[in-house]
Every structure is written in C-alpha cells, then in structure tokens.
Design an enzyme around this catalytic site. Structure first.
Site, PDB file in Angstrom:
ATOM      1  N   ASP A  73      -3.518   3.626   7.462  1.00  0.00           N
ATOM      2  CA  ASP A  73      -3.483   3.631   5.849  1.00  0.00           C
ATOM      3  C   ASP A  73      -4.526   4.933   5.931  1.00  0.00           C
ATOM      4  O   ASP A  73      -4.266   5.773   4.993  1.00  0.00           O
ATOM      5  CB  ASP A  73      -4.155   2.334   5.341  1.00  0.00           C
ATOM      6  CG  ASP A  73      -3.701   1.908   4.705  1.00  0.00           C
ATOM      7  OD1 ASP A  73      -2.346   1.503   5.212  1.00  0.00           O
ATOM      8  OD2 ASP A  73      -4.012   0.540   4.269  1.00  0.00           O
ATOM      9  N   ASN A  89      -9.654   1.195   2.676  1.00  0.00           N
ATOM     10  CA  ASN A  89      -9.579   0.982   4.120  1.00  0.00           C
ATOM     11  C   ASN A  89     -10.175   2.273   5.417  1.00  0.00           C
ATOM     12  O   ASN A  89     -10.452   1.921   6.221  1.00  0.00           O
ATOM     13  CB  ASN A  89      -7.819   0.565   4.422  1.00  0.00           C
ATOM     14  CG  ASN A  89      -7.787  -0.419   4.594  1.00  0.00           C
ATOM     15  OD1 ASN A  89      -9.020  -1.877   4.496  1.00  0.00           O
ATOM     16  ND2 ASN A  89      -6.671  -0.680   3.781  1.00  0.00           N
ATOM     17  N   LYS A 129      -7.443   1.957  -2.743  1.00  0.00           N
ATOM     18  CA  LYS A 129      -6.469   1.246  -1.638  1.00  0.00           C
ATOM     19  C   LYS A 129      -7.686   2.490  -0.326  1.00  0.00           C
ATOM     20  O   LYS A 129      -7.483   1.379   0.751  1.00  0.00           O
ATOM     21  CB  LYS A 129      -5.680   0.952  -2.022  1.00  0.00           C
ATOM     22  CG  LYS A 129      -5.084   0.195  -0.565  1.00  0.00           C
ATOM     23  CD  LYS A 129      -5.822  -1.256  -0.587  1.00  0.00           C
ATOM     24  CE  LYS A 129      -5.470  -1.309   1.140  1.00  0.00           C
ATOM     25  NZ  LYS A 129      -5.613  -2.939   1.706  1.00  0.00           N
ATOM     26  N   GLU A 164      -6.221 -10.279   6.642  1.00  0.00           N
ATOM     27  CA  GLU A 164      -5.121 -11.768   7.883  1.00  0.00           C
ATOM     28  C   GLU A 164      -5.970 -12.451   8.061  1.00  0.00           C
ATOM     29  O   GLU A 164      -6.785 -12.363   8.834  1.00  0.00           O
ATOM     30  CB  GLU A 164      -4.081 -10.722   8.630  1.00  0.00           C
ATOM     31  CG  GLU A 164      -3.326 -10.152   8.080  1.00  0.00           C
ATOM     32  CD  GLU A 164      -2.456  -9.361   9.237  1.00  0.00           C
ATOM     33  OE1 GLU A 164      -2.410  -9.309  10.104  1.00  0.00           O
ATOM     34  OE2 GLU A 164      -1.465  -8.036   8.582  1.00  0.00           O
ATOM     35  N   THR A 222       0.731  -1.055   0.090  1.00  0.00           N
ATOM     36  CA  THR A 222       0.184  -0.101   0.421  1.00  0.00           C
ATOM     37  C   THR A 222       1.032   1.391  -0.050  1.00  0.00           C
ATOM     38  O   THR A 222       1.416   1.569   1.006  1.00  0.00           O
ATOM     39  CB  THR A 222      -0.973  -0.082   0.934  1.00  0.00           C
ATOM     40  OG1 THR A 222      -1.690  -0.999   1.116  1.00  0.00           O
ATOM     41  CG2 THR A 222      -1.516   1.117   1.522  1.00  0.00           C
ATOM     42  N   CYS A 243      -2.907  -2.759   8.994  1.00  0.00           N
ATOM     43  CA  CYS A 243      -3.906  -2.181   7.679  1.00  0.00           C
ATOM     44  C   CYS A 243      -4.487  -0.482   8.493  1.00  0.00           C
ATOM     45  O   CYS A 243      -3.516   1.158   7.631  1.00  0.00           O
ATOM     46  CB  CYS A 243      -4.427  -1.997   7.399  1.00  0.00           C
ATOM     47  SG  CYS A 243      -2.768  -3.139   5.736  1.00  0.00           S
TER      48      CYS A 243
HETATM   49  N1  LIG Z   1      -1.442  -7.854   6.163  1.00  0.00           N
HETATM   50  C1  LIG Z   1      -2.736  -7.172   5.580  1.00  0.00           C
HETATM   51  O1  LIG Z   1      -3.368  -7.634   5.849  1.00  0.00           O
HETATM   52  C2  LIG Z   1      -1.805  -6.045   3.786  1.00  0.00           C
HETATM   53  C3  LIG Z   1      -3.482  -5.522   3.429  1.00  0.00           C
HETATM   54  C4  LIG Z   1      -3.463  -5.599   2.348  1.00  0.00           C
HETATM   55  C5  LIG Z   1      -2.074  -4.552   2.298  1.00  0.00           C
HETATM   56  N2  LIG Z   1      -1.562  -4.362   2.670  1.00  0.00           N
HETATM   57  C6  LIG Z   1       0.483  -4.212   2.625  1.00  0.00           C
HETATM   58  O2  LIG Z   1       1.556  -4.795   1.636  1.00  0.00           O
HETATM   59  C7  LIG Z   1       2.492  -4.582   2.479  1.00  0.00           C
HETATM   60  C8  LIG Z   1       3.875  -5.230   2.796  1.00  0.00           C
HETATM   61  O3  LIG Z   1       2.422  -6.247   4.114  1.00  0.00           O
HETATM   62  P1  LIG Z   1       2.517  -7.933   4.947  1.00  0.00           P
HETATM   63  O4  LIG Z   1       1.339  -7.668   5.944  1.00  0.00           O
HETATM   64  O5  LIG Z   1       2.158  -8.880   3.493  1.00  0.00           O
HETATM   65  O6  LIG Z   1       3.921  -6.742   5.897  1.00  0.00           O
HETATM   66  P2  LIG Z   1       4.595  -8.009   6.668  1.00  0.00           P
HETATM   67  O7  LIG Z   1       5.467  -7.328   6.989  1.00  0.00           O
HETATM   68  O8  LIG Z   1       3.840  -9.691   6.714  1.00  0.00           O
HETATM   69  O9  LIG Z   1       6.403  -9.027   5.002  1.00  0.00           O
HETATM   70  C9  LIG Z   1       6.668  -7.798   5.265  1.00  0.00           C
HETATM   71  C10 LIG Z   1       7.949  -8.785   3.442  1.00  0.00           C
HETATM   72  O10 LIG Z   1       9.049  -8.400   3.024  1.00  0.00           O
HETATM   73  C11 LIG Z   1      10.572  -8.168   3.780  1.00  0.00           C
HETATM   74  N3  LIG Z   1      11.180  -7.389   3.208  1.00  0.00           N
HETATM   75  C12 LIG Z   1      10.830  -6.520   4.183  1.00  0.00           C
HETATM   76  N4  LIG Z   1      12.379  -5.452   3.280  1.00  0.00           N
HETATM   77  C13 LIG Z   1      12.564  -6.247   2.640  1.00  0.00           C
HETATM   78  C14 LIG Z   1      13.665  -5.789   0.851  1.00  0.00           C
HETATM   79  N5  LIG Z   1      13.699  -4.642   0.131  1.00  0.00           N
HETATM   80  N6  LIG Z   1      13.599  -6.442   0.171  1.00  0.00           N
HETATM   81  C15 LIG Z   1      12.819  -8.331   0.320  1.00  0.00           C
HETATM   82  N7  LIG Z   1      12.000  -8.456   0.744  1.00  0.00           N
HETATM   83  C16 LIG Z   1      11.572  -7.942   2.047  1.00  0.00           C
HETATM   84  C17 LIG Z   1       9.608  -8.703   5.550  1.00  0.00           C
HETATM   85  O11 LIG Z   1      10.876  -9.926   5.921  1.00  0.00           O
HETATM   86  C18 LIG Z   1       8.990  -8.568   5.503  1.00  0.00           C
HETATM   87  O12 LIG Z   1       8.544 -10.789   5.229  1.00  0.00           O
HETATM   88  C19 LIG Z   1       2.278  -3.111   3.005  1.00  0.00           C
HETATM   89  O13 LIG Z   1       2.526  -2.186   2.601  1.00  0.00           O
HETATM   90  C20 LIG Z   1       0.639  -3.167   3.613  1.00  0.00           C
HETATM   91  O14 LIG Z   1       0.436  -1.821   3.725  1.00  0.00           O
HETATM   92  C21 LIG Z   1      -0.951  -5.022   3.832  1.00  0.00           C
END
Ligand SMILES: NC(=O)c1ccc[n+]([C@@H]2O[C@H](COP(=O)([O-])OP(=O)(O)OC[C@H]3O[C@@H](n4cnc5c(N)ncnc54)[C@H](O)[C@@H]3O)[C@@H](O)[C@H]2O)c1
Length: 389
Positions: A258, A202, A198, A146, A119, A254
């Site tokens: 957000d 949210n 997005k 999640e 996001t 989020c």
């Molecule tokens: N969790 C949710 O419900 C959700 C839903 C929609 C959107 N998002 C968005 O998606 C994005 C990720 O969220 P998430 O919950 O999956 O995060 P998360 O913390 O679960 O996972 C992120 C991953 O990225 C890895 N990482 C960090 N820096 C990195 C790099 N430079 N290169 C490679 N890997 C790297 C971390 O080790 C981790 O495994 C965020 O922007 C979040 O806002 C999350």
C-alpha cells in the site's frame, strides 16, 4: 431478506460474509474449491478466533459456493474482496482479479450495487465506472487486522463509503446494523477520497513503524537504551504509547504494497516523506542484517517466518527480507516454522524439531520473542523490546 454475494473469501471476504450473514442471506464465492468445502463443513480457513467461533456456533444465513452465477444472480449487493498484489513491473497494484470479477458479476446481475473492499489505486473506481458505463460500483475500504478480522468488523474503527448514493447509504446501514459497537462513525466521501483514505491510513501506520525502527537503529548504533527513549518519547499524549515496538521492518500483506502504491499515485505531486517511508524499510533491513553478520555466526536459525505472533501466513514478513540479505552474503540459514510443511524454503533447510533447530543454530533471529525460546536466551537476536505486536 437482503441477498449479498461476497467474492474472494480470504481475510476480508470471510469476515465480511460472517458479519453480514447474521442478518442477511450471504453467498460466499471463491475460485478455491478447498476453501468453499471447508466453509461448508464449518471449518475456518484462516486463524481467527471470532471467525472460527461464528462458523461453528452461530446461526448464520451463510451459503458457500464455487458457482459464481449462483452467488451473483439476484444479489442486492456484491462485495469484491479478491487480491490486489503489487506488480513490480507496472509499479502498481494488479487489479485484474477485481476487474474480472466485477465484469463476471455484472454479466449476470445488472441491478446490484457492487462494493469493492479490495484495496485499489486512487482513481480506480472512477476509471472502471466510466469504462464499463456503470454508476453502481463503489469503494468501501477495509481496515481489519489479520488475526482479528471479524472482531474488527464487529467493532469497526469507522465505516467509510466512497459514495453518497441511496444504495451506498443502505449498504453502510447493513454494516452498521451487524456490528456490535454502539456508536460507529460512518463517513460518506467521494470514491477517490475513500481510496486515498485507505492508502494514507496504511502509509501512516508504516511511517510510525519505520520511525520507531529508526529510533532503535540510532539507539543501537550509539549504545543507548531503546526502551528508555521510547518510554520517554511516548509519554507525550500527542505521540501515545502504542504501535511503537521496534521490529525488523514493517511487513505483512498490506503495508509494503500500500505504501508503494501511494508513492506511485504521487508520481506527479512533489513529495519527500512517502518515498522515505518506502525506503526506510529497506534501510532498516540492511541495518539489521549487517548487525547480525557482525556477530560472525556460522549457522543462522530463523525462528518463524510469520510477520507477527498468532499469524497463519508468511506474506511479505520482514524476516524474509533479512534472510535474503544474509543468504546474499553466503551465510547458511536454517528455519523453524511449524506452519510450513515442506523441507526447504527458498533453498534453506526447514528443521521440524525445535530442540534440533536450537542446537544447530549459532544465533536465532526472531522478529517477535516467544516463551518457547526462554532456554536459549544467549542465542536470541530480536528487536522485540516490549513483547507486543
Ligand atoms: N489481509 C488484510 O489484512 C487486509 C486488510 C484490508 C484490506 N485488504 C485488501 O483486501 C483484498 C483481499 O485481501 P485478503 O487478505 O482478504 O486476501 P486473501 O488472499 O486472504 O483472499 C483472497 C481470496 O480471493 C480468492 N480469489 C482470487 N481470485 C479470485 C477470483 N477471480 N474470483 C473469486 N475469488 C478469487 C482467493 O482464492 C482467496 O481466497 C486485498 O486487496 C487486500 O489488499 C486486506
């Protein structure tokens, strides 16, 4: 076979990698080598029934790697799903991991379509495309919950793609082709519009949580039945009987960040509502903390640090905001959290034994009720009226 690299294997990255690896060669890349080892050994790094099942039992074309070059070179599509935490100093998302990963990917692969799933602020894709002189970077928002991450990608509410290019249409086809839903709505928009979809989605969800929480605050203050009011309000089909269970506040990774990002994007546009959605969450936590304090407990037990039933992380859970307020007033807080291994959490004692925790607590605060608390009903403080998330 189409080759897809996914960078950042968290909730978003893992579920997309598993979804697409049903029919495409997928390379899952993360800087966290523990996560990569787990995936190689078919151990799911997150709590998610469908992800666990897919990893263990499905025939997938999935490769996990800590080598970015190995993942990115030759890929047709590169998905970016690294974190974008909210930075309180700049009042905006920290997009550095996304920018860095895109630059790294481009340095070894000039042809792939880069799809940002993280996001991001409204305007980011356009800004970065111009800065890097690169017209093959697009944004596609992620709407998963999640705990249901892969399910929500197998049965998506919608697929939104912030581009009309031929490659973008191909990418939408890959997502649709791997989903199990019969008719998936696919919408192609401008990049700013996709980014706004997005953040507005949210923020609407946060508004709904904040609305029913304020309804609950009102009912508490006037000694009215919250349940009867919500039941009556939600029988109107335009309002609907869902997503209306009161809580200590909206939380999780989020919604808090957000809403704040959208407020920042509104900086030059008159608004009242978006600001109110952000502030309502603070007011609700103040109200709940004051109500707990009014019961004069000596030791306050916090049952679980998670945001919702079944969660495996504590990111921005609302109970932590309540804890902070109680501790600021000098009250003693103890915690029961089986997912947390350490003995202390921000200077509060973590009790590993549930019976001991129940005995020691004068009041037990829990955002969501759990049946293992049935024997201490007289100590429970919750605003979980309907027993759902
Ligand atoms: N969790 C949710 O419900 C959700 C839903 C929609 C959107 N998002 C968005 O998606 C994005 C990720 O969220 P998430 O919950 O999956 O995060 P998360 O913390 O679960 O996972 C992120 C991953 O990225 C890895 N990482 C960090 N820096 C990195 C790099 N430079 N290169 C490679 N890997 C790297 C971390 O080790 C981790 O495994 C965020 O922007 C979040 O806002 C999350």
């Amino acid at each position: 076979m189409t080759k897809i690299a996914v960078a950042g294997i968290g909730y978003v990255g893992l579920s997309n990698a598993l979804l697409l690896a049903q029919k495409n060669e997928v390379f899952a890349y993360d800087i966290d080598s523990n996560k990569i080892e787990k995936i190689k050994n078919k151990i799911c790094p997150i709590k998610d029934e469908y992800c666990e099942d897919f990893l263990k039992n499905k025939n997938l074309y999935l490769h996990a790697t800590s080598e970015s070059q190995h993942a990115f070179e030759d890929a047709d599509f590169i998905i970016i799903s690294t974190p974008t935490n909210y930075d309180e100093k700049t009042n905006s998302f920290d997009t550095s991991s996304v920018t860095e990963t895109i630059k790294k990917a481009r340095s070894v692969n000039k042809k792939a379509l880069i799809v940002i799933k993280s996001t991001i602020p409204v305007g980011y894709t356009d800004f970065l495309s111009k800065e890097l002189n690169d017209n093959k970077i697009i944004f596609s928002p992620e709407f998963l919950r999640e705990g249901n991450a892969l399910y929500d990608n197998l049965y998506p509410s919608r697929i939104i793609i912030g581009s009309h290019s031929t490659d973008a249409i191909k990418f939408a086809g890959l997502l649709k082709d791997c989903s199990l839903k019969k008719d998936v709505d696919v919408l192609f928009t401008g990049s700013g519009e996709a980014e706004a979809i997005k953040l507005f989605s949210n923020t609407y969800l946060a508004m709904r949580v904040a609305f029913f929480n304020e309804l609950d605050s009102y009912a508490m203050a006037h000694k009215l039945s919250t349940k009867e009011i919500i039941d009556g309000v939600c029988l109107d089909p335009r309002i609907g009987n869902n997503y209306n269970n009161p809580s200590f506040g909206y939380g999780g990774y989020c919604l808090p960040k957000d809403t704040k990002q959208l407020l920042e994007n509104f900086r030059k546009v008159p608004q009242e509502l978006i600001k109110a959605i952000v502030y309502a969450n603070r007011t609700r936590k103040d109200f709940i903390a004051d109500d707990i304090i009014s019961k004069s407990p000596k030791i306050i037990g916090v049952y679980r640090l998670i945001m919702k039933e079944g969660s495996d992380n504590f990111r921005q859970s609302s109970v932590q905001g309540i804890m902070k307020r109680l501790k600021a007033k000098g009250l003693e807080v103890i915690i029961y959290e089986p997912e947390y291994m350490s003995d202390n959490f921000f200077h509060s004692k973590v009790i590993k034994n549930l019976d001991e925790f129940k005995r020691k607590s004068d009041i037990i605060i829990t955002n969501r009720f759990n049946s293992e608390l049935t024997d201490v009903l007289n100590k429970i403080y919750t605003r979980d009226i309907f027993g759902v998330d």
